[in-house]
Scaffold this motif. Sequence first.
Motif, PDB file in Angstrom:
ATOM      1  N   UNK A  43       0.834  -1.209   0.000  1.00  0.00           N
ATOM      2  CA  UNK A  43       0.000   0.000   0.000  1.00  0.00           C
ATOM      3  C   UNK A  43       0.866   1.256   0.000  1.00  0.00           C
ATOM      4  N   UNK A  44       1.957   1.223   0.767  1.00  0.00           N
ATOM      5  CA  UNK A  44       2.878   2.374   0.792  1.00  0.00           C
ATOM      6  C   UNK A  44       3.470   2.610  -0.596  1.00  0.00           C
ATOM      7  N   UNK A  45       3.886   1.535  -1.246  1.00  0.00           N
ATOM      8  CA  UNK A  45       4.439   1.661  -2.599  1.00  0.00           C
ATOM      9  C   UNK A  45       3.398   2.219  -3.569  1.00  0.00           C
ATOM     10  N   UNK A  46       2.158   1.785  -3.388  1.00  0.00           N
ATOM     11  CA  UNK A  46       1.087   2.259  -4.262  1.00  0.00           C
ATOM     12  C   UNK A  46       0.883   3.765  -4.089  1.00  0.00           C
ATOM     13  N   UNK A  47       0.937   4.231  -2.846  1.00  0.00           N
ATOM     14  CA  UNK A  47       0.773   5.664  -2.570  1.00  0.00           C
ATOM     15  C   UNK A  47       1.963   6.444  -3.131  1.00  0.00           C
ATOM     16  N   UNK A  48       3.171   5.971  -2.864  1.00  0.00           N
ATOM     17  CA  UNK A  48       4.382   6.656  -3.335  1.00  0.00           C
ATOM     18  C   UNK A  48       4.388   6.763  -4.856  1.00  0.00           C
ATOM     19  N   UNK A  49       4.004   5.675  -5.528  1.00  0.00           N
ATOM     20  CA  UNK A  49       4.041   5.672  -6.993  1.00  0.00           C
ATOM     21  C   UNK A  49       2.802   6.305  -7.619  1.00  0.00           C
ATOM     22  N   UNK A  50       1.825   6.663  -6.780  1.00  0.00           N
ATOM     23  CA  UNK A  50       0.587   7.317  -7.243  1.00  0.00           C
ATOM     24  C   UNK A  50      -0.150   6.478  -8.295  1.00  0.00           C
ATOM     25  N   UNK A 109      -4.037  -1.734 -10.417  1.00  0.00           N
ATOM     26  CA  UNK A 109      -3.289  -2.689  -9.606  1.00  0.00           C
ATOM     27  C   UNK A 109      -3.856  -4.079  -9.891  1.00  0.00           C
ATOM     28  N   UNK A 110      -2.973  -4.982 -10.309  1.00  0.00           N
ATOM     29  CA  UNK A 110      -3.368  -6.352 -10.637  1.00  0.00           C
ATOM     30  C   UNK A 110      -2.647  -7.288  -9.679  1.00  0.00           C
ATOM     31  N   UNK A 111      -3.412  -8.128  -8.975  1.00  0.00           N
ATOM     32  CA  UNK A 111      -2.820  -9.105  -8.057  1.00  0.00           C
ATOM     33  C   UNK A 111      -2.971 -10.504  -8.625  1.00  0.00           C
ATOM     34  N   UNK A 112      -1.870 -11.244  -8.603  1.00  0.00           N
ATOM     35  CA  UNK A 112      -1.847 -12.608  -9.126  1.00  0.00           C
ATOM     36  C   UNK A 112      -1.208 -13.520  -8.089  1.00  0.00           C
ATOM     37  N   UNK A 113      -1.684 -14.732  -7.995  1.00  0.00           N
ATOM     38  CA  UNK A 113      -1.093 -15.725  -7.105  1.00  0.00           C
ATOM     39  C   UNK A 113      -0.366 -16.750  -7.973  1.00  0.00           C
ATOM     40  N   UNK A 122       0.783   4.317 -15.576  1.00  0.00           N
ATOM     41  CA  UNK A 122       1.458   3.442 -14.622  1.00  0.00           C
ATOM     42  C   UNK A 122       0.529   2.305 -14.190  1.00  0.00           C
ATOM     43  N   UNK A 123       1.140   1.154 -13.940  1.00  0.00           N
ATOM     44  CA  UNK A 123       0.401  -0.028 -13.513  1.00  0.00           C
ATOM     45  C   UNK A 123       1.242  -0.750 -12.479  1.00  0.00           C
ATOM     46  N   UNK A 124       0.596  -1.390 -11.518  1.00  0.00           N
ATOM     47  CA  UNK A 124       1.298  -2.186 -10.520  1.00  0.00           C
ATOM     48  C   UNK A 124       0.831  -3.631 -10.648  1.00  0.00           C
ATOM     49  N   UNK A 125       1.797  -4.539 -10.756  1.00  0.00           N
ATOM     50  CA  UNK A 125       1.497  -5.967 -10.801  1.00  0.00           C
ATOM     51  C   UNK A 125       2.071  -6.579  -9.535  1.00  0.00           C
ATOM     52  N   UNK A 126       1.211  -7.253  -8.772  1.00  0.00           N
ATOM     53  CA  UNK A 126       1.612  -7.884  -7.522  1.00  0.00           C
ATOM     54  C   UNK A 126       1.522  -9.394  -7.719  1.00  0.00           C
ATOM     55  N   UNK A 169       6.608   1.378 -17.346  1.00  0.00           N
ATOM     56  CA  UNK A 169       5.232   1.708 -16.981  1.00  0.00           C
ATOM     57  C   UNK A 169       4.656   0.788 -15.914  1.00  0.00           C
ATOM     58  N   UNK A 170       5.447  -0.188 -15.479  1.00  0.00           N
ATOM     59  CA  UNK A 170       4.940  -1.170 -14.514  1.00  0.00           C
ATOM     60  C   UNK A 170       5.857  -1.254 -13.303  1.00  0.00           C
ATOM     61  N   UNK A 171       5.237  -1.228 -12.120  1.00  0.00           N
ATOM     62  CA  UNK A 171       5.947  -1.533 -10.880  1.00  0.00           C
ATOM     63  C   UNK A 171       5.550  -2.968 -10.541  1.00  0.00           C
ATOM     64  N   UNK A 172       6.539  -3.842 -10.492  1.00  0.00           N
ATOM     65  CA  UNK A 172       6.301  -5.256 -10.186  1.00  0.00           C
ATOM     66  C   UNK A 172       6.698  -5.518  -8.746  1.00  0.00           C
ATOM     67  N   UNK A 173       5.745  -6.042  -7.973  1.00  0.00           N
ATOM     68  CA  UNK A 173       6.027  -6.396  -6.584  1.00  0.00           C
ATOM     69  C   UNK A 173       5.702  -7.869  -6.408  1.00  0.00           C
TER      70      UNK A 173
END
Length: 154
Positions: free
Chosen positions: A23-30, A36-40, A62-66, A94-98
């Motif tokens: 969540x902190x990373x999501x806020x920092x990266x705006x 935000x896409x979450x995958x298991x 920007x996109x976040x892939x978790x 364009x993607x932050x991968x966590x």
Amino acid sequence: MATMEKIYLLVGESTYLIREQIKKYQVISKIDPMNVVSLDASEIELENILQELYTVSFFDDQKMVIIENVDALSRYDMKELKDFQRYLEKPSSEIVLIMYVTKLPERSAFTDMLEKYTFIEQIKPLEGSMLPIHIKKIFDEEGIRIDGRTIQGS
């Protein structure tokens, strides 16, 4: 604004604390929650993960892939992981991968690849005096009043 890495590997026992860090990373990266896409990794095939990594956001720049349980990808051999490694070597701007795991897998080519291409952050459990402070913060965020003695269990 703090500089964000493009690829994070969070390692820790507490899923809650890892999600708080995300969540902190999501806020920092705006990054908007819609992007935000979450995958298991234990429930999805590698091809689906790669497809998500190579698909830019339709709504924003920007996109976040978790990816949780990223250690499950060790079920593939390194030949099958070639495209994943290629992504780690040259991640999309364009993607932050966590990615996250409870602990790094035993020494292997897969673990070496993660260590080489990711920013690894150990998420330590809350202990001692930090635990009651964190519990109080959670209750405060929910608008619930709680007495310090109740948190301490006395």
